[in-house]
Design a protein around this motif. Structure first.
Motif, PDB file in Angstrom:
ATOM      1  N   SER A   1       0.713  -1.154   0.142  1.00 37.32           N
ATOM      2  CA  SER A   1       0.018  -0.186   0.191  1.00 37.32           C
ATOM      3  C   SER A   1       1.004   1.132   0.028  1.00 37.32           C
ATOM      4  O   SER A   1       0.513   2.334  -0.339  1.00 37.32           O
ATOM      5  CB  SER A   1      -0.838  -0.098   1.083  1.00 37.32           C
ATOM      6  N   SER A   2       2.053   1.073   0.454  1.00 39.90           N
ATOM      7  CA  SER A   2       2.942   2.410   0.494  1.00 39.90           C
ATOM      8  C   SER A   2       3.397   2.840  -0.975  1.00 39.90           C
ATOM      9  O   SER A   2       3.893   3.991  -0.923  1.00 39.90           O
ATOM     10  CB  SER A   2       4.351   1.952   1.326  1.00 39.90           C
ATOM     11  N   VAL A   3       3.321   1.869  -1.892  1.00 44.09           N
ATOM     12  CA  VAL A   3       3.636   2.392  -3.142  1.00 44.09           C
ATOM     13  C   VAL A   3       2.328   2.434  -4.011  1.00 44.09           C
ATOM     14  O   VAL A   3       2.551   2.554  -5.237  1.00 44.09           O
ATOM     15  CB  VAL A   3       4.754   1.551  -3.872  1.00 44.09           C
ATOM     16  N   GLY A   4       1.342   2.293  -3.499  1.00 45.95           N
ATOM     17  CA  GLY A   4      -0.036   2.697  -4.406  1.00 45.95           C
ATOM     18  C   GLY A   4      -0.731   1.380  -4.725  1.00 45.95           C
ATOM     19  O   GLY A   4      -1.816   1.138  -5.566  1.00 45.95           O
ATOM     20  N   ILE A   5      -0.352   0.139  -4.510  1.00 46.08           N
ATOM     21  CA  ILE A   5      -0.866  -1.209  -5.014  1.00 46.08           C
ATOM     22  C   ILE A   5      -1.711  -1.636  -3.936  1.00 46.08           C
ATOM     23  O   ILE A   5      -1.374  -1.852  -2.627  1.00 46.08           O
ATOM     24  CB  ILE A   5       0.407  -2.295  -5.125  1.00 46.08           C
ATOM     25  N   THR A   6      -3.021  -1.679  -4.020  1.00 53.20           N
ATOM     26  CA  THR A   6      -3.946  -2.258  -3.166  1.00 53.20           C
ATOM     27  C   THR A   6      -3.959  -3.896  -3.323  1.00 53.20           C
ATOM     28  O   THR A   6      -4.142  -4.301  -4.470  1.00 53.20           O
ATOM     29  CB  THR A   6      -5.310  -1.666  -3.552  1.00 53.20           C
ATOM     30  N   VAL A   7      -4.306  -4.323  -2.048  1.00 50.03           N
ATOM     31  CA  VAL A   7      -4.243  -6.020  -2.161  1.00 50.03           C
ATOM     32  C   VAL A   7      -5.467  -6.154  -1.069  1.00 50.03           C
ATOM     33  O   VAL A   7      -5.392  -5.770   0.043  1.00 50.03           O
ATOM     34  CB  VAL A   7      -3.047  -6.589  -1.387  1.00 50.03           C
ATOM     35  N   ASN A   8      -6.114  -7.005  -1.835  1.00 50.04           N
ATOM     36  CA  ASN A   8      -7.118  -7.632  -0.893  1.00 50.04           C
ATOM     37  C   ASN A   8      -7.099  -8.937  -0.702  1.00 50.04           C
ATOM     38  O   ASN A   8      -6.762  -9.875  -1.584  1.00 50.04           O
ATOM     39  CB  ASN A   8      -8.548  -7.596  -2.059  1.00 50.04           C
ATOM     40  N   ILE A   9      -7.055  -9.436   0.728  1.00 53.49           N
ATOM     41  CA  ILE A   9      -6.704 -10.743   1.096  1.00 53.49           C
ATOM     42  C   ILE A   9      -7.822 -11.655   1.042  1.00 53.49           C
ATOM     43  O   ILE A   9      -8.836 -11.085   1.810  1.00 53.49           O
ATOM     44  CB  ILE A   9      -5.899 -10.705   2.434  1.00 53.49           C
ATOM     45  N   ASN A  10      -7.735 -12.656   0.302  1.00 55.59           N
ATOM     46  CA  ASN A  10      -9.092 -13.543   0.237  1.00 55.59           C
ATOM     47  C   ASN A  10      -8.644 -14.841   1.110  1.00 55.59           C
ATOM     48  O   ASN A  10      -7.863 -15.682   0.684  1.00 55.59           O
ATOM     49  CB  ASN A  10      -9.353 -13.684  -0.958  1.00 55.59           C
ATOM     50  N   LYS A  11      -9.165 -14.923   2.368  1.00 57.27           N
ATOM     51  CA  LYS A  11      -9.085 -16.140   2.874  1.00 57.27           C
ATOM     52  C   LYS A  11      -9.746 -17.221   2.865  1.00 57.27           C
ATOM     53  O   LYS A  11     -10.976 -17.113   3.231  1.00 57.27           O
ATOM     54  CB  LYS A  11      -8.814 -15.889   4.555  1.00 57.27           C
ATOM     55  N   VAL A  12      -9.602 -18.232   2.246  1.00 56.84           N
ATOM     56  CA  VAL A  12     -10.524 -19.247   1.809  1.00 56.84           C
ATOM     57  C   VAL A  12     -10.186 -20.721   2.215  1.00 56.84           C
ATOM     58  O   VAL A  12      -8.856 -20.852   2.774  1.00 56.84           O
ATOM     59  CB  VAL A  12     -10.706 -19.486   0.374  1.00 56.84           C
TER      60      VAL A  12
END
Length: 594
Positions: free
Chosen positions: A460-471
């Motif tokens: 996120s500090s470089v502008g990349i959004t990560v959505n963690i999907n726990k499956v």
């Protein structure tokens, strides 16, 4: 088609059940896993009190007994057992043609040396003189052939079946010369011959070749195909696979007694070829006289057995040994396990197709911070599925060092710009796409979830959004197989053979382990060159070039190897130097102090 062993990673208070069952550990590929295969240690919270006794090291002395832990053996045949405790301990009794040193390099053991034809297809192993089985009979090439025959005819009963799958034929030239011919060139052939050699129970009547086939030397071994149905099932094979198999080896310890459900007793071999051949007056013979392998019903008893001094040495996984760290009443030695953790990128994803984005991720993720903050001392950073500080990968320096400046520059140069909402986006095809990615992780792995959260924060500090999907694992597995993922957090159990084709070769995309879908002609070429190059300096140079290309492409984000540990009773002294492939390294140099 190679098998993929997929598991579910439940990090409990635990010890490796893999010490109960070893399946396909020596095949040429990697087994993906989601479970470190842990089991609870009984009454753990009540075991952590300790008393430090004064133990004076008076230097090496001969004599005494150490006690080791095992679950009930399935067999005492070292090429057929699937009990990892028994496999390790029978290595005190049996020896292999080749062994691996601390740098994962093959060195001669029962083989004095070897040579290979120019095309790397025919390998000739010259066996040592003056090596005798514990019953006094000489060690010969017939014993090597018998071992190969047994593995070949064992069906799926031998964990070493994969080691010889590339062998087209083999042949006894004389008592001290054993030859094999391969289907395909493989410079890692010596590394694959680290399985124990057993004494021929009978001169096996099945024939894998004849003198005429080798009359022309390295060019002729065409007719000796390794087809199990062509080999007669002789009495020797039946005896070797029977439940009453008696271990007769060439190693530093002799099998003395097995009492079911109680113990296996080994005694020092005072005629060990290596002990009397390399030192004067037998000074290289084992110091410790007896090894008593105590048999416990459950693997989960190992913690209690060590804590109560019923056993003197245990090997534990990261989830178990950390509770013993810092204790003064034991000696604890950490070493890298063969469990490699990484993130796979889906190279069919519109965003991750861009090398710049994958490189930006590599420049942003700080492995050192992850290890120090989440699992201090419990892992070692690594970009590749090769143990760091080994002969082919003699560094643990990360090539793509953390640089947020470089990461932001790469993102900007590839056309990603902030929109009115402050979100990085880019027009791809007919639509405006935000720089947003999903990271799949199995929902029952607490450590991976914590690491995923840290990676999300860092990116996120470089502008990349990560959505963690726990499956759940079944869902994750299905999505990976269907190619419906952006990024996925996985683990891989690597083998002693430092061939990384399984993850990076384009041949592994359809039916293998290259789930990223990575294909690069230069990479395929270097992987082939490594397999066809017997000179270790050139092989290492090829690997360095290969590594540089992969580090530019970043199809996977390698993270770390977990550390395992050996725990010793304080009375055990000497050279305590466990390693990934040499857990009991220098055990003949151990001695007892009281």
């Amino acid at each position: 088609m190679k098998k993929i062993l997929l598991k579910n990673n439940i990090l409990k208070k635990a010890v490796l059940i893999i010490m109960l069952f070893v399946i396909n550990v020596y095949i040429t590929s990697c087994n993906f896993y989601m479970d470190n295969i842990y089991e609870d240690i009984d009454n753990d919270d009540e075991q952590l009190g300790f008393v430090v006794d004064d133990i004076v090291d008076m230097g090496p002395v001969k004599g005494g007994q150490i006690n080791l832990f095992s679950t009930p053996p399935d067999t005492l045949n070292p090429v057929l057992t699937k009990n990892a405790y028994i496999k390790d301990y029978l290595a005190f009794v049996f020896e292999s043609l080749v062994e691996l040193d601390k740098k994962q390099k093959p060195v001669p053991l029962l083989a004095e040396n070897w040579e290979v034809s120019e095309d790397l297809l025919v390998w000739t192993f010259r066996l040592r003189d003056n090596v005798y089985w514990h019953d006094g009979t000489p060690f010969t090439s017939e014993d090597v052939k018998f071992t190969f025959d047994l593995i070949l005819n064992s069906g799926d009963d031998s964990i070493y079946k994969g080691n010889i799958e590339n062998i087209e034929s083999y042949y006894v030239e004389n008592d001290k010369i054993f030859k094999i011919k391969l289907f395909e060139p493989d410079s890692f052939t010596p590394e694959r011959l680290i399985f124990p050699i057993i004494k021929s129970a009978a001169k096996f009547t099945g024939d894998m070749g004849n003198a005429e086939d080798l009359a022309a030397g390295e060019d002729e071994l065409e007719d000796n195909n390794m087809e199990g149905e062509e080999i007669a099932a002789g009495e020797g094979i039946e005896a070797a696979t029977g439940i009453d198999f008696k271990p007769i080896g060439t190693g530093p310890y002799v099998f003395k007694e097995y009492k079911k459900d109680e113990y296996i007793l080994l005694e020092s071999n005072e005629k060990w070829w290596k002990g009397i051949g390399e030192g004067e007056k037998g000074e290289n013979l084992p110091y410790i006289s007896r090894i008593n392998i105590k048999i416990f019903k459950k693997n989960s008893s190992v913690g209690d057995a060590f804590q109560s001094n019923k056993v003197d040495v245990v090997h534990m996984s990261r989830a178990a040994w950390i509770r013993y760290n810092g204790r003064m009443d034991i000696t604890l030695k950490r070493y890298p396990s063969n469990e490699f953790e990484f993130i796979a990128f889906n190279l069919s994803n519109d965003i991750l197709k861009e090398t710049e984005i994958r490189k930006a991720i590599a420049y942003t993720v700080d492995r050192t911070k992850i290890i120090n903050d989440i699992m201090p001392g419990e892992a070692v950073a690594s970009e590749f599925p090769v143990i760091p500080d080994t002969w082919m990968y003699d560094t643990n320096v990360i090539s793509n060092e953390v640089s947020l400046e470089k990461a932001r520059a790469l993102i900007s140069e590839s056309g990603w710009e902030e929109n009115r909402n402050g979100v990085l986006s880019k027009r791809i095809g007919w639509r405006n796409v935000p720089l947003e990615l999903e990271l799949l992780v199995n929902n029952d792995n607490d450590t991976r979830i914590k690491v995923a959260e840290e990676i999300k924060k860092q990116l996120s500090s470089v502008g990349i959004t990560v959505n963690i999907n726990k499956v759940k694992w079944d869902e994750l597995n299905k999505r990976v197989k269907d190619g419906k993922f952006d990024m996925v957090f996985l683990g891989c159990t690597i083998t002693p053979v430092a061939d990384i084709s399984f993850l990076y070769s384009s041949k592994e995309i359809e039916d293998g382990f290259n789930i990223a879908g990575y294909s690069r002609e230069a990479v395929d070429s270097y992987l082939e060159l490594i397999l066809k190059e017997n000179d270790y300096s050139r092989k290492k140079a090829y690997f360095t070039n290969l590594r540089n290309i992969i580090n530019q492409d970043v199809p996977y984000l390698g993270l770390y190897f977990y550390n395992d540990a050996a725990l010793y009773n304080k009375k055990i002294k000497g050279i305590l130097n466990p390693g990934t492939w040499t857990k009991y390294e220098d055990y003949t140099r151990w001695y007892l102090s009281f």
